[in-house]
Enzyme design. Structure first.
Site, PDB file in Angstrom:
ATOM      1  N   GLU A 126       0.813  -1.214   0.000  1.00  0.00           N
ATOM      2  CA  GLU A 126       0.000   0.000   0.000  1.00  0.00           C
ATOM      3  C   GLU A 126       0.852   1.271   0.000  1.00  0.00           C
ATOM      4  OE1 GLU A 126      -2.490  -3.268   1.880  1.00  0.00           O
ATOM      5  OE2 GLU A 126      -0.419  -2.552   2.075  1.00  0.00           O
ATOM      6  N   GLN A 172      -9.059  -6.413  11.924  1.00  0.00           N
ATOM      7  CA  GLN A 172      -8.534  -5.458  10.938  1.00  0.00           C
ATOM      8  C   GLN A 172      -9.219  -4.098  11.037  1.00  0.00           C
ATOM      9  OE1 GLN A 172      -8.366  -7.279   6.989  1.00  0.00           O
ATOM     10  NE2 GLN A 172      -6.300  -8.028   7.442  1.00  0.00           N
ATOM     11  N   LYS A 187     -17.843  -1.083   5.488  1.00  0.00           N
ATOM     12  CA  LYS A 187     -18.242  -2.113   4.529  1.00  0.00           C
ATOM     13  C   LYS A 187     -19.749  -2.108   4.281  1.00  0.00           C
ATOM     14  CE  LYS A 187     -17.204  -6.918   3.348  1.00  0.00           C
ATOM     15  NZ  LYS A 187     -16.469  -8.135   3.768  1.00  0.00           N
TER      16      LYS A 187
END
Length: 566
Positions: free
Chosen positions: A48, A111, A160
């Protein structure tokens, strides 16, 4: 349409053609929706941080916004270095991160990381999207904020469940960039009064002048005033112009630093008077009245006392400062400046400087040159010659090792018709060397990698030599470096090597002529230092113009080995 599709539709409507990123669980709906938007190219980085730096390279080369993307938790935190880098260098960047579902946020879910809290000090603005109906508006607003005024990075964090929720609204069209108020005529008049009376004037331009290069150049020529370009401003004034004095600061040119120290009027345009430029603040331009042209009011007077603040866009300000311009007849000052320019020394024996000069001398005016961070960066800045802006890409404010290679990939993908050359060190290159896979995956053919291999963390070694009693601590890489040619070959990238001045021309020829992206390793002596140099805590007028005589000492590899054994 769900939130994920609305995101891609908004990006496409704003002309975003390329996104650098890496998928993961919390952003999986966005990657699923990507398959419906072929007009947006996604480039899969191998880390990333590499994605963020590639987006920076894209932005620095084009002047337009770069976009990077990551999942939650470690994916998002791996973007942090790139965001901090973009913040300090005023790079327009949009970072999009996925996050755990809204009802899990704050529970230490798998996470999960508070990425907006983490990045608050290193972004221009950031958002958590709480309602899918707000998502396109927020993304459009983030793009506008990143691009407008003093550019910078903006992060949008999307849980999400928001990515999956149905969206029923319209896709926003791009915002018009807000107009920047022109500098006040009163401020311009006061600046003009100082300029007309100046006996020893100098103009210093920074990265905020890159899009005003034509206007700044016309201003300098109209008044016949010498010009200094900072590390970030290289290319804002053509290096072939006789008025150009080079780069100022810690490793600046003799002419630039002496001119600053003796000037009676200093016109700073689009810069923030960084500590690496000023040296000891109370010794910076001690005889000068300072005119500071700057868009960001927070930078005016922050470090250097400003006598005439001119707040506004550099392009407009330069045009306004042309009022009544006529060449200043200052023959003694011009003669003195020419004498300082004559002290410029070019590397004439085998070493890192010799190798860097041999490479940059082969670049054309349209080629892009990126650098990593270290001695090679300062050598490239000293020795390369830029005729136009946005051909020089480096990490200035944060000084991020590992920046150069992925930034060169981003710049090369933004402008596939030109060569994108990166000069890196053997230390910094290894921090993002995995992006060789990105070259292979996308068949990028215009990136040329040059590794200056001195088997050391060269700049740290130089400081340890000069200021820490030659105690070389944790800087020797020679016994653990990879074979860079074999490493490149493992990724399908051709490799070339030179270990002497005699071998270098042919190696450069083959490297540049290769139809694919290629790597050139130049093996140079360990003991190289970059000069001129202003020691830490010293004023610019206390610069060391040449390297002090060396005293005989053991081979550094032996010293490092003895230290490890001890």
């Amino acid at each position: 349409m769900n939130g994920a599709k609305a995101l891609w539709a908004t990006l496409a409507s704003h002309g975003i053609s390329t996104v650098f990123g890496y998928p993961g669980g919390a952003i999986m709906p966005v990657y699923d929706a990507l398959t419906y938007y072929p007009e947006v190219r996604h480039v899969l980085a191998r880390h990333e941080q590499g994605a963020a730096h590639a987006a920076e390279g894209w932005a620095k080369a084009t002047g337009e916004i770069g976009v990077c993307m990551a999942t939650s938790g470690p994916g998002a935190t791996n973007l942090v270095t790139g965001l901090a880098d973009a913040m300090l260098d005023s790079v327009p960047l949009l970072a999009i991160t996925g996050n755990v579902a809204s009802h899990l946020m704050g529970t230490d879910a798998f996470q999960e990381a508070d990425i907006t809290g983490i990045t608050l000090p290193i972004t221009k603005h950031n958002y958590v999207v709480r309602d899918v109906q707000d998502l396109p508006r927020i993304v459009a607003e983030a793009i506008r904020i990143a691009r407008s005024g003093r550019p910078g990075p903006v992060l949008v964090d999307i849980p999400k469940d928001i990515q999956l929720a149905p969206y029923h609204g319209e896709i926003p069209v791009p915002h018009a960039r807000p107009e920047i108020p022109a500098p006040s005529q009163d401020a311009v008049d006061r600046a003009l009064e100082l300029i007309r009376a100046a006996q020893q004037p100098v103009i210093m331009v920074g990265g905020g002048s890159l899009d005003a290069a034509a206007e700044v150049t016309a201003l300098a020529r109209a008044w016949d005033i010498p010009v200094i370009t900072t590390l970030m401003g290289l290319g804002a004034f053509p290096s072939s112009d006789p008025l150009w004095l080079g780069m100022p600061g810690m490793h600046g040119s003799v002419a630039a630093n002496r001119a600053i120290s003796e000037a009676d009027v200093l016109i700073g345009i689009g810069l923030r008077f960084d500590d690496r430029v000023t040296g000891r603040v109370n010794g910076f331009a001690p005889k000068a009245s300072i005119i500071h042209v700057e868009l960001d009011a927070a930078e005016i007077g922050k470090i250097i006392r400003t006598h005439v603040p001119v707040r506004g866009d550099a392009k407009v300000a330069a045009q306004m400062l042309m009022q009544g311009a006529q060449p200043l007849d200052r023959p003694e000052w011009k003669a003195q400046v020419e004498e300082w320019k004559s002290r410029t020394q070019m590397p004439d024996h085998w070493g890192a400087g010799y190798a860097v000069k041999a490479v940059v001398d082969r670049l054309g005016p349209d080629d892009i040159l990126s650098s990593d961070v270290g001695q090679h960066q300062m050598l490239a800045a000293q020795l390369a010659r830029f005729e136009k802006p946005r051909r020089w890409i480096n990490s200035g404010g944060l000084g991020t090792m590992g920046f150069g290679f992925p930034a060169a990939i981003g710049a090369g993908m933004a402008e596939p018709g030109v060569r994108s050359v990166v000069i890196a060190g053997d230390g910094g290159f290894q921090m993002t060397a995995q992006e060789l896979a990105t070259l292979k995956m996308y068949d990028v053919r215009n990136v040329k990698i040059c590794i200056i291999n001195n088997s050391f963390l060269g700049m740290v070694r130089q400081w340890q030599e000069m200021f820490h009693g030659k105690r070389y601590s944790e800087v020797w890489l020679g016994d653990s470096n990879p074979d860079f040619i074999k490493l490149a070959d493992a990724y399908g990238v051709p490799g070339y090597r030179a270990s002497s001045a005699e071998e270098l021309p042919a190696a450069i020829d083959a490297w540049l002529a290769d139809p694919k992206s290629a790597l050139l390793e130049v093996v140079v002596p360990h003991e190289h230092a970059v000069f001129p140099m202003v020691p830490a805590g010293a004023a610019l007028y206390e610069m060391l113009e040449t390297e002090p005589a060396r005293t005989p000492q053991p081979e550094m590899a032996e010293v490092a080995e003895e230290a490890r054994n001890a």
